[in-house]
Scaffold this active site. Sequence first.
Site, mmCIF file in Angstrom:
data_model
loop_
_atom_site.group_PDB
_atom_site.id
_atom_site.type_symbol
_atom_site.label_atom_id
_atom_site.label_comp_id
_atom_site.label_asym_id
_atom_site.label_seq_id
_atom_site.Cartn_x
_atom_site.Cartn_y
_atom_site.Cartn_z
ATOM 1 N N ASN A 248 0.804 -1.222 0.000
ATOM 2 C CA ASN A 248 0.000 0.000 0.000
ATOM 3 C C ASN A 248 0.836 1.270 0.000
ATOM 4 O O ASN A 248 1.980 1.282 0.454
ATOM 5 C CB ASN A 248 -0.897 0.042 1.255
ATOM 6 C CG ASN A 248 -1.975 -1.007 1.258
ATOM 7 O OD1 ASN A 248 -2.857 -0.994 0.415
ATOM 8 N ND2 ASN A 248 -1.897 -1.929 2.207
ATOM 9 N N GLU A 371 -3.905 -8.885 9.756
ATOM 10 C CA GLU A 371 -3.639 -7.773 8.832
ATOM 11 C C GLU A 371 -2.478 -8.163 7.929
ATOM 12 O O GLU A 371 -1.400 -8.509 8.408
ATOM 13 C CB GLU A 371 -3.302 -6.499 9.608
ATOM 14 C CG GLU A 371 -2.839 -5.328 8.754
ATOM 15 C CD GLU A 371 -3.842 -4.973 7.666
ATOM 16 O OE1 GLU A 371 -3.432 -4.934 6.495
ATOM 17 O OE2 GLU A 371 -5.023 -4.745 7.989
ATOM 18 N N ASP A 396 -2.672 -13.128 5.244
ATOM 19 C CA ASP A 396 -3.904 -12.988 4.470
ATOM 20 C C ASP A 396 -5.059 -13.586 5.265
ATOM 21 O O ASP A 396 -4.897 -14.637 5.905
ATOM 22 C CB ASP A 396 -3.756 -13.703 3.122
ATOM 23 C CG ASP A 396 -5.065 -13.779 2.359
ATOM 24 O OD1 ASP A 396 -5.437 -12.776 1.726
ATOM 25 O OD2 ASP A 396 -5.714 -14.840 2.411
ATOM 26 N N GLY A 397 -6.213 -12.934 5.242
ATOM 27 C CA GLY A 397 -7.335 -13.362 6.072
ATOM 28 C C GLY A 397 -7.774 -14.785 5.803
ATOM 29 O O GLY A 397 -8.013 -15.564 6.727
ATOM 30 N N ASP A 414 -13.323 -7.131 7.413
ATOM 31 C CA ASP A 414 -13.131 -5.728 7.021
ATOM 32 C C ASP A 414 -11.940 -5.626 6.069
ATOM 33 O O ASP A 414 -11.030 -4.844 6.279
ATOM 34 C CB ASP A 414 -12.906 -4.865 8.269
ATOM 35 C CG ASP A 414 -12.974 -3.373 7.957
ATOM 36 O OD1 ASP A 414 -13.498 -3.016 6.891
ATOM 37 O OD2 ASP A 414 -12.486 -2.572 8.782
#
Length: 573
Positions: A248, A371, A396-397, A414
């Site tokens: 990001n 996260e 990773d979720g 989320d």
Amino acid sequence: MKERKILKNKVYLYLTEFFAGMAVMAVELGASRLLAPYFSSSQIVWTIIISTIMIAMALGNIYGGRSADKNPDPDRLYRRLLIAAVWTAAIPVLGKYVILLITGVLIVTISSNLLITAGFLACMVIFVFPCFLLGTVTPSLTKYAVQSLEDSGSTVGRLGAANTVGSIIGTFAPTFLTIPTVGTSVTFLIFSGILLALAMIYFISAHTGLIRCLVSVILFAVCSVFGHSGHFAFWNNSLAYEGESIYNYLQVQEDKDTVLLSTNVLFGIQSISRKDGALTGMYYDYAMAAPVMAGFVPDKGVKTDIDTGAGAGSKADAGTGKAADTIGDTGEGAKRTAGGACDILILGNGSGTYAKECTNYFTNVKVQGVEIDRKITDLAHRYFDMPKSVQVSTYDGRAYLEADRNTYDVIMVDAYQDISVPFQMSSVEFFNMVKEHLKPNGVMVVNMNMRASGEKSINTYLSDTISAVFPSVYTVDVEGYTNRELFAMNQMLDQESLDTRLERIPDGDLKALLQKVSGNLERYHSSGLLLTDDKAPVELLSMRAIDQIINDELVYYKQLFREKGIRGILNEL
């Protein structure tokens, strides 16, 4: 063809091919990071980047081959490398202004597919030309390297291998080395400098083009001075933090009351936290209804027995804290074990706002965050006062759920960021995994961050997919924002029992908010759409949704432009 001694050294020719291939991939990866803060990093944006660069390379191959046949002067090739080097160095200086200019013009001229069109045009203007020039390298070097037909095959093969190996290194180096350590802007400058050095070696050895080299070095130096900072939100001088991670672009804004995290420049805020610990007014507050639905009452740090009265929430096995199969069973059998912890899993923990609110309003909660971006977790501790009791796994979720064997009272999903909806966390297979990790009375809450409308919107697909897994699904829109919260469980929600729990919340602001959430809950009825691991067109659906949101927001400015022109918009801003 001019005789150049250096061209007889095939190692130099292979190095030219090697570094040209490396530079193309570095520009491509740099392009994704330059565009992401403005247009996201979705599969659609990647498709635009890859396709435009491949077009540029194809045209460069054609032009380079024809040019080498027509005029095989090697000076022409290395002049093109000089130009490509200077252009690449100028990208971090001028690229963000070009992006905003194109976006600004399109805002007032088109009414659909704004982000796709703006992203495509930005790629064409910024990245096509240097990649076109680099595309001329292979056919030109083939002309210089092949000495006879007898060795033409092996020579071309070695050139192709050099280009491929360079491309591989040019893929890994920016991703794992330069972008995380020095940023996108410096990454452009590094690979620009390599091209510049390669061309200068040629011209110095040939004793020609020295003035051209000097001008290129000066321009490169100017770009290095003005383009090394990587300040994407260049109009904002009040950022507490601006930087990049592997995943990001990150910026933190801070004032006397709040701290905000954003992973983009043009739209959306990913996290917000109030310094006084009060409610944010955003979706995190609405999601606080999930633990209440699961049978827990926020007590704001006061140790109380939970659900001890008639009409209270869910039944539990003595000493286990395990909830029964229905919410709303009344009587003594419906008591929760006193002191039983509420186990919460947050997939997409971000800056920890939801985790912080849960620990602020519940006496006994255990929060596990997941996260994928470690740097966001670092910012959560540094700027957002995320409680140390919250354990965060950098994962990773979905991969975390694959490895996890625990069950939870609440699972918060989320992980949807602006228009980037990870398909692997939107499919029926994923939600089945979530269901397996919920306790019998557990609740999943999903933050759908775009309030998209229409029979086949992204929210409809997500809600229908979840309804295929959970028999009881409810939604509520977040007032004042585009978010929609979805609550899913294995049993029907007893509204009367929920309201009873809400009445027992000691904090007046939280009680009022959650009572409003309860009053606005709508039972969701599926229309049968489904997202699967095999077919989940979330990028197109999300792009359509954000397009609708942008158009709704820009109605005023388009009208102002029609009435007063660009000066009217500038005066308004």
